[in-house]
Scaffold this motif. Structure first.
Motif, PDB file in Angstrom:
ATOM      1  N   UNK A 162      25.085 -13.432  19.534  1.00 52.18           N
ATOM      2  CA  UNK A 162      24.622 -13.694  20.899  1.00 52.18           C
ATOM      3  C   UNK A 162      25.299 -14.917  21.498  1.00 52.18           C
ATOM      4  N   UNK A 163      25.539 -15.929  20.694  1.00 53.86           N
ATOM      5  CA  UNK A 163      26.132 -17.169  21.206  1.00 53.86           C
ATOM      6  C   UNK A 163      27.571 -16.984  21.682  1.00 53.86           C
ATOM      7  N   UNK A 164      28.240 -15.932  21.226  1.00 51.34           N
ATOM      8  CA  UNK A 164      29.623 -15.703  21.651  1.00 51.34           C
ATOM      9  C   UNK A 164      29.716 -15.492  23.160  1.00 51.34           C
ATOM     10  N   UNK A 165      28.717 -14.882  23.736  1.00 50.85           N
ATOM     11  CA  UNK A 165      28.761 -14.611  25.174  1.00 50.85           C
ATOM     12  C   UNK A 165      27.818 -15.463  25.992  1.00 50.85           C
ATOM     13  N   UNK A 166      27.247 -16.507  25.393  1.00 50.48           N
ATOM     14  CA  UNK A 166      26.256 -17.319  26.096  1.00 50.48           C
ATOM     15  C   UNK A 166      26.891 -18.088  27.257  1.00 50.48           C
ATOM     16  N   UNK A 167      26.274 -18.013  28.420  1.00 52.81           N
ATOM     17  CA  UNK A 167      26.690 -18.751  29.619  1.00 52.81           C
ATOM     18  C   UNK A 167      25.443 -19.131  30.393  1.00 52.81           C
ATOM     19  N   UNK A 168      25.301 -20.394  30.783  1.00 49.12           N
ATOM     20  CA  UNK A 168      24.088 -20.819  31.487  1.00 49.12           C
ATOM     21  C   UNK A 168      23.819 -19.975  32.730  1.00 49.12           C
ATOM     22  N   UNK A 169      22.611 -19.475  32.822  1.00 48.10           N
ATOM     23  CA  UNK A 169      22.202 -18.690  33.967  1.00 48.10           C
ATOM     24  C   UNK A 169      22.631 -17.243  33.919  1.00 48.10           C
ATOM     25  N   UNK A 170      23.647 -16.931  33.132  1.00 49.81           N
ATOM     26  CA  UNK A 170      24.160 -15.564  33.057  1.00 49.81           C
ATOM     27  C   UNK A 170      23.701 -14.853  31.791  1.00 49.81           C
ATOM     28  N   UNK A 171      23.835 -15.534  30.680  1.00 49.03           N
ATOM     29  CA  UNK A 171      23.369 -14.998  29.399  1.00 49.03           C
ATOM     30  C   UNK A 171      22.890 -16.179  28.559  1.00 49.03           C
ATOM     31  N   UNK A 172      21.599 -16.335  28.464  1.00 45.30           N
ATOM     32  CA  UNK A 172      21.004 -17.458  27.747  1.00 45.30           C
ATOM     33  C   UNK A 172      20.303 -16.946  26.493  1.00 45.30           C
ATOM     34  N   UNK A 173      20.350 -17.769  25.457  1.00 47.40           N
ATOM     35  CA  UNK A 173      19.834 -17.372  24.146  1.00 47.40           C
ATOM     36  C   UNK A 173      18.841 -18.407  23.667  1.00 47.40           C
ATOM     37  N   UNK A 174      17.721 -17.934  23.143  1.00 46.60           N
ATOM     38  CA  UNK A 174      16.751 -18.831  22.515  1.00 46.60           C
ATOM     39  C   UNK A 174      15.975 -18.071  21.453  1.00 46.60           C
ATOM     40  N   UNK A 175      15.541 -18.817  20.433  1.00 48.98           N
ATOM     41  CA  UNK A 175      14.724 -18.193  19.398  1.00 48.98           C
ATOM     42  C   UNK A 175      13.296 -18.050  19.907  1.00 48.98           C
ATOM     43  N   UNK A 195      15.382 -14.165  21.802  1.00 45.94           N
ATOM     44  CA  UNK A 195      15.248 -13.819  23.213  1.00 45.94           C
ATOM     45  C   UNK A 195      16.597 -14.034  23.905  1.00 45.94           C
ATOM     46  N   UNK A 196      17.077 -12.999  24.546  1.00 39.61           N
ATOM     47  CA  UNK A 196      18.311 -13.061  25.329  1.00 39.61           C
ATOM     48  C   UNK A 196      17.961 -12.704  26.770  1.00 39.61           C
ATOM     49  N   UNK A 197      18.349 -13.559  27.718  1.00 39.23           N
ATOM     50  CA  UNK A 197      17.988 -13.311  29.116  1.00 39.23           C
ATOM     51  C   UNK A 197      19.059 -13.879  30.038  1.00 39.23           C
ATOM     52  N   UNK A 198      19.085 -13.381  31.280  1.00 37.48           N
ATOM     53  CA  UNK A 198      20.039 -13.884  32.255  1.00 37.48           C
ATOM     54  C   UNK A 198      20.296 -12.879  33.364  1.00 37.48           C
ATOM     55  N   UNK A 240      24.948  -6.521  32.621  1.00 42.07           N
ATOM     56  CA  UNK A 240      25.930  -5.717  31.895  1.00 42.07           C
ATOM     57  C   UNK A 240      26.281  -6.358  30.553  1.00 42.07           C
ATOM     58  N   UNK A 241      26.489  -7.681  30.560  1.00 40.99           N
ATOM     59  CA  UNK A 241      26.825  -8.367  29.315  1.00 40.99           C
ATOM     60  C   UNK A 241      25.660  -8.311  28.331  1.00 40.99           C
ATOM     61  N   UNK A 242      24.443  -8.451  28.828  1.00 40.99           N
ATOM     62  CA  UNK A 242      23.274  -8.407  27.943  1.00 40.99           C
ATOM     63  C   UNK A 242      23.105  -7.007  27.368  1.00 40.99           C
TER      64      UNK A 242
END
Length: 251
Positions: A84-97, A132-135, A139-141
């Protein structure tokens, strides 16, 4: 009124002074009840497409001891986080446990344990963990769900982002206020009054919250790999502002 107060003084004797002060204070501070008061409310709504996708991944593990369960959960979570962290971008694809739990699994009671008064025995341990993945980049999610294989999709939901909601809150509130003022004017005229004065008013805007959260199942190949990205459809949310209060109509 003075005669009534004097008679009261004579009747109560030594308590007359205190009673007269209270009575006079009540007369001087009396406020006439409001007249020609009407309570009103008005609202306005703007419809927006939901732009915030939330996907909750989860898994459970079972073992004879707690340490093994914890290690298995950690391995599954670490693998999902790394992807998940490979595509993480603030506001677009955010990752948290998310939630992490570990609890014992008890064996069913036996006649022997019941007769001896012994407590329930631990037969093993179970645990679960969430990611949790959100943004906004839906499409990326959706594509990411095809690459995370150590966890399963537990829940999916769309909501309205804070930025999108704040962009329209001022407009929808202005619309609601305008409707309240127009309704107040119309009601005053319908009662044959020349105008009105606003006595009190309260303005509120709703938080639409997340859309329906759906449990999801993913088709898998014989090797356990997901064949396709998750299909998603955002839907729409309503942002509503309400103005309520009362007016005093004037002639």
């Amino acid at each position: 009124m003075k005669t009534a107060l004097t008679a009261l003084l004579v009747t109560v004797g030594g308590l007359g002074f205190v009673t007269s002060v209270v009575a006079q204070s009540g007369v001087q501070g009396m406020t006439p009840p409001p007249v020609n008061v009407v309570s009103l409310s008005a609202s306005a709504t703007i419809e927006l497409p939901r732009d915030w996708l939330t996907v909750v991944f989860a898994t459970t593990r079972d073992a004879a001891d707690a340490a093994t369960v914890q290690q298995l959960l950690k391995q599954a979570l670490d693998a999902a986080l790394a992807e998940a962290r490979k595509g993480a971008r603030p506001g677009q694809l955010e990752v948290q446990t998310g939630a992490f739990s570990l609890y014992p699994r008890y064996a069913p009671p036996t006649p022997r344990s019941a007769s001896s008064g012994g407590g329930a025995t631990i037969a093993g341990w179970q645990g679960s963990t969430e990611l949790i993945v959100e943004g906004r980049d839906t499409q990326a999610i959706a594509q990411l769900t095809a690459r995370i294989t150590s966890l399963s999709i537990a829940r999916v939901g769309f909501s309205l982002s804070r930025e999108a909601r704040e962009r329209v809150e001022a407009d929808v509130t202005a619309q609601a206020i305008a409707r309240f003022r127009a309704r107040a004017e119309a009601v005053s005229k319908q009662f044959g009054m020349g105008g009105h004065v606003i006595r009190e008013v309260m303005v509120s805007a709703n938080d639409p919250g997340p859309g329906p959260v759906q449990p999801m199942m993913r088709a898998q190949t014989s090797r356990g790999m997901v064949e396709e990205a998750l299909p998603v459809e955002a839907g729409k949310s309503m942002v509503t502002a309400t103005v309520s209060g009362s007016i005093q109509m004037t002639k």
